[in-house]
Enzyme design. Sequence first.
Site, mmCIF file in Angstrom:
data_model
loop_
_atom_site.group_PDB
_atom_site.id
_atom_site.type_symbol
_atom_site.label_atom_id
_atom_site.label_comp_id
_atom_site.label_asym_id
_atom_site.label_seq_id
_atom_site.Cartn_x
_atom_site.Cartn_y
_atom_site.Cartn_z
ATOM 1 N N THR A 187 0.573 0.497 12.604
ATOM 2 C CA THR A 187 -0.738 0.104 12.067
ATOM 3 C C THR A 187 -0.540 -1.025 11.047
ATOM 4 O O THR A 187 0.545 -1.197 10.494
ATOM 5 C CB THR A 187 -1.462 1.290 11.399
ATOM 6 O OG1 THR A 187 -0.844 1.580 10.129
ATOM 7 C CG2 THR A 187 -1.459 2.531 12.276
ATOM 8 N N GLY A 188 -1.604 -1.786 10.815
ATOM 9 C CA GLY A 188 -1.486 -2.935 9.917
ATOM 10 C C GLY A 188 -0.610 -4.012 10.537
ATOM 11 O O GLY A 188 0.011 -4.824 9.847
ATOM 12 N N GLY A 213 -1.173 -6.686 12.089
ATOM 13 C CA GLY A 213 -1.635 -8.076 12.167
ATOM 14 C C GLY A 213 -1.147 -8.948 11.029
ATOM 15 O O GLY A 213 -1.460 -10.142 10.979
ATOM 16 N N SER A 214 -0.379 -8.388 10.100
ATOM 17 C CA SER A 214 -0.020 -9.176 8.912
ATOM 18 C C SER A 214 1.179 -8.576 8.198
ATOM 19 O O SER A 214 1.524 -7.406 8.416
ATOM 20 C CB SER A 214 -1.235 -9.183 7.960
ATOM 21 O OG SER A 214 -0.959 -9.826 6.740
ATOM 22 N N VAL A 227 -8.137 2.684 10.664
ATOM 23 C CA VAL A 227 -7.416 3.932 10.371
ATOM 24 C C VAL A 227 -8.258 4.944 9.596
ATOM 25 O O VAL A 227 -7.964 6.132 9.607
ATOM 26 C CB VAL A 227 -6.094 3.686 9.597
ATOM 27 C CG1 VAL A 227 -5.091 2.928 10.428
ATOM 28 C CG2 VAL A 227 -6.351 3.000 8.258
ATOM 29 N N TYR A 250 -5.192 2.386 -6.098
ATOM 30 C CA TYR A 250 -4.067 2.107 -5.187
ATOM 31 C C TYR A 250 -2.864 2.998 -5.509
ATOM 32 O O TYR A 250 -2.253 3.602 -4.616
ATOM 33 C CB TYR A 250 -3.694 0.621 -5.313
ATOM 34 C CG TYR A 250 -2.588 0.168 -4.408
ATOM 35 C CD1 TYR A 250 -2.827 -0.127 -3.068
ATOM 36 C CD2 TYR A 250 -1.287 0.005 -4.888
ATOM 37 C CE1 TYR A 250 -1.808 -0.560 -2.234
ATOM 38 C CE2 TYR A 250 -0.262 -0.428 -4.065
ATOM 39 C CZ TYR A 250 -0.522 -0.716 -2.736
ATOM 40 O OH TYR A 250 0.493 -1.148 -1.920
ATOM 41 N N LYS A 283 -1.116 5.871 -3.091
ATOM 42 C CA LYS A 283 0.274 5.788 -2.648
ATOM 43 C C LYS A 283 1.075 7.013 -3.093
ATOM 44 O O LYS A 283 1.999 7.438 -2.383
ATOM 45 C CB LYS A 283 0.917 4.494 -3.139
ATOM 46 C CG LYS A 283 0.314 3.238 -2.492
ATOM 47 C CD LYS A 283 0.495 3.248 -0.973
ATOM 48 C CE LYS A 283 0.073 1.960 -0.320
ATOM 49 N NZ LYS A 283 0.282 1.957 1.135
ATOM 50 N N ILE A 312 6.588 -7.369 -2.483
ATOM 51 C CA ILE A 312 6.981 -8.038 -1.250
ATOM 52 C C ILE A 312 6.032 -9.216 -1.015
ATOM 53 O O ILE A 312 4.811 -9.072 -1.205
ATOM 54 C CB ILE A 312 6.890 -7.047 -0.053
ATOM 55 C CG1 ILE A 312 7.614 -5.715 -0.367
ATOM 56 C CG2 ILE A 312 7.418 -7.684 1.224
ATOM 57 C CD1 ILE A 312 9.087 -5.828 -0.719
ATOM 58 N N THR A 354 3.662 -11.104 0.798
ATOM 59 C CA THR A 354 2.748 -10.974 1.951
ATOM 60 C C THR A 354 1.363 -11.450 1.498
ATOM 61 O O THR A 354 1.148 -11.661 0.294
ATOM 62 C CB THR A 354 2.596 -9.500 2.407
ATOM 63 O OG1 THR A 354 1.857 -8.804 1.405
ATOM 64 C CG2 THR A 354 3.927 -8.807 2.642
HETATM 65 N N1 LIG Z 1 3.181 -6.389 -0.257
HETATM 66 C C1 LIG Z 1 3.653 -5.552 -1.161
HETATM 67 O O1 LIG Z 1 4.163 -5.954 -2.221
HETATM 68 C C2 LIG Z 1 3.591 -4.076 -0.933
HETATM 69 C C3 LIG Z 1 4.235 -3.244 -1.853
HETATM 70 C C4 LIG Z 1 4.197 -1.872 -1.659
HETATM 71 C C5 LIG Z 1 3.519 -1.347 -0.584
HETATM 72 N N2 LIG Z 1 2.879 -2.166 0.289
HETATM 73 C C6 LIG Z 1 2.172 -1.550 1.402
HETATM 74 O O2 LIG Z 1 2.654 -2.059 2.606
HETATM 75 C C7 LIG Z 1 1.629 -1.990 3.604
HETATM 76 C C8 LIG Z 1 1.464 -3.367 4.248
HETATM 77 O O3 LIG Z 1 1.057 -4.273 3.219
HETATM 78 P P1 LIG Z 1 1.168 -5.852 3.378
HETATM 79 O O4 LIG Z 1 1.681 -6.363 2.096
HETATM 80 O O5 LIG Z 1 1.833 -6.202 4.636
HETATM 81 O O6 LIG Z 1 -0.389 -6.197 3.426
HETATM 82 P P2 LIG Z 1 -1.238 -7.199 4.354
HETATM 83 O O7 LIG Z 1 -2.537 -7.324 3.663
HETATM 84 O O8 LIG Z 1 -0.448 -8.412 4.655
HETATM 85 O O9 LIG Z 1 -1.422 -6.361 5.716
HETATM 86 C C9 LIG Z 1 -2.199 -5.225 5.784
HETATM 87 C C10 LIG Z 1 -2.750 -5.106 7.202
HETATM 88 O O10 LIG Z 1 -3.502 -3.877 7.271
HETATM 89 C C11 LIG Z 1 -4.678 -4.133 8.030
HETATM 90 N N3 LIG Z 1 -5.731 -3.173 7.674
HETATM 91 C C12 LIG Z 1 -6.459 -3.128 6.540
HETATM 92 N N4 LIG Z 1 -7.355 -2.132 6.605
HETATM 93 C C13 LIG Z 1 -7.194 -1.522 7.813
HETATM 94 C C14 LIG Z 1 -7.826 -0.436 8.473
HETATM 95 N N5 LIG Z 1 -8.839 0.227 7.892
HETATM 96 N N6 LIG Z 1 -7.394 -0.068 9.694
HETATM 97 C C15 LIG Z 1 -6.375 -0.748 10.299
HETATM 98 N N7 LIG Z 1 -5.755 -1.806 9.739
HETATM 99 C C16 LIG Z 1 -6.147 -2.188 8.494
HETATM 100 C C17 LIG Z 1 -5.066 -5.552 7.653
HETATM 101 O O11 LIG Z 1 -5.951 -6.124 8.609
HETATM 102 C C18 LIG Z 1 -3.701 -6.236 7.587
HETATM 103 O O12 LIG Z 1 -3.341 -6.766 8.849
HETATM 104 C C19 LIG Z 1 0.382 -1.512 2.874
HETATM 105 O O13 LIG Z 1 0.240 -0.123 3.051
HETATM 106 C C20 LIG Z 1 0.688 -1.826 1.428
HETATM 107 O O14 LIG Z 1 -0.027 -0.997 0.556
HETATM 108 C C21 LIG Z 1 2.894 -3.527 0.143
#
Ligand SMILES: NC(=O)c1ccc[n+]([C@@H]2O[C@H](COP(=O)([O-])OP(=O)(O)OC[C@H]3O[C@@H](n4cnc5c(N)ncnc54)[C@H](O)[C@@H]3O)[C@@H](O)[C@H]2O)c1
Length: 250
Positions: free
Chosen positions: A11-12, A14-15, A63, A157, A161, A190, A192
């Site tokens: 899941t997620g 796309g990015s 989701v 958030y 988590k 990270i 992103t």
């Molecule tokens: N980037 C960071 O620093 C970081 C740190 C800790 C945890 N995370 C976690 O890692 C995961 C990925 O984060 P990321 O940085 O790649 O973010 P991102 O914003 O690049 O990607 C998140 C993706 O989730 C999708 N999404 C959002 N809501 C949704 C839904 N309701 N149903 C299905 N898809 C949905 C979005 O369209 C997007 O493609 C997340 O759970 C985030 O909380 C990220």
Amino acid sequence: MSLSGKTAFITGAGSGIGRAACQILSRDGANIIAADINVKNAQETLQLIEKPDKTNMAVSLNVSESTSVKTALKQVLETYNQPPSIIVNCAGITRDNFLLKLSEENFQEVMDVNLKGTFLVTQTFCNAIVEHKVTKGSVVNIASVVGKNGNIGQANYAASKAGVEVLTKTAAKELGREGIRVNAILPGFITTPMTELVPDKLKEMFANKIPLSRFGTPEEIAEVISFLASDKSSYITGASIDVNGGLIST
Ligand SMILES: NC(=O)c1ccc[n+]([C@@H]2O[C@H](COP(=O)([O-])OP(=O)(O)OC[C@H]3O[C@@H](n4cnc5c(N)ncnc54)[C@H](O)[C@@H]3O)[C@@H](O)[C@H]2O)c1
């Protein structure tokens, strides 16, 4: 290859981390089901990883809605005839604000996607794994370093988590007897689209607190996802793995 013959539902996809997970798990031999609320982006992810010898598909998924999760499972079963053995819960959102200003709506939205979404996908797909007698299931949930000690502006958030982490430990206790392992990764910062929203001044402040002096890459998280998804981690379940460049607390 460590994931040959396995199928992964991500899941997620796309990015950011989800997209990198699709690329790395495909490199390691898995068929990829890229699920995202933005299905166009999930399809773009597949363009990046397309291999002629693999059966990959993109799925539209919200989701936080059980009907959407059930529909996604149905589509997957129509294509593969059995559920995937690897589930990666990467979909996540932020709606940052100081606690005293945080709206009920923004609190709920983050809980619905990050925590309830992880619950719905895990429950729905693990029920199918048990029903279809799929062996060696592995669920990988993406929690966060901020779920351990909190973070200014992220009451919603951080709480979501922390919930993902303890949901993971509970699921591991319940699903071990079904042969399903459930683990969490706690990324630090990270690079992103999610962290693009963080102001530069704050980014610099966080980088100074990281012993490796930099943000991580999505690929550095995806490598650990692939390890937890594979049989190389066959005796690891209920674990929370820090992948944060040494950052102890935000
Ligand atoms: N980037 C960071 O620093 C970081 C740190 C800790 C945890 N995370 C976690 O890692 C995961 C990925 O984060 P990321 O940085 O790649 O973010 P991102 O914003 O690049 O990607 C998140 C993706 O989730 C999708 N999404 C959002 N809501 C949704 C839904 N309701 N149903 C299905 N898809 C949905 C979005 O369209 C997007 O493609 C997340 O759970 C985030 O909380 C990220």
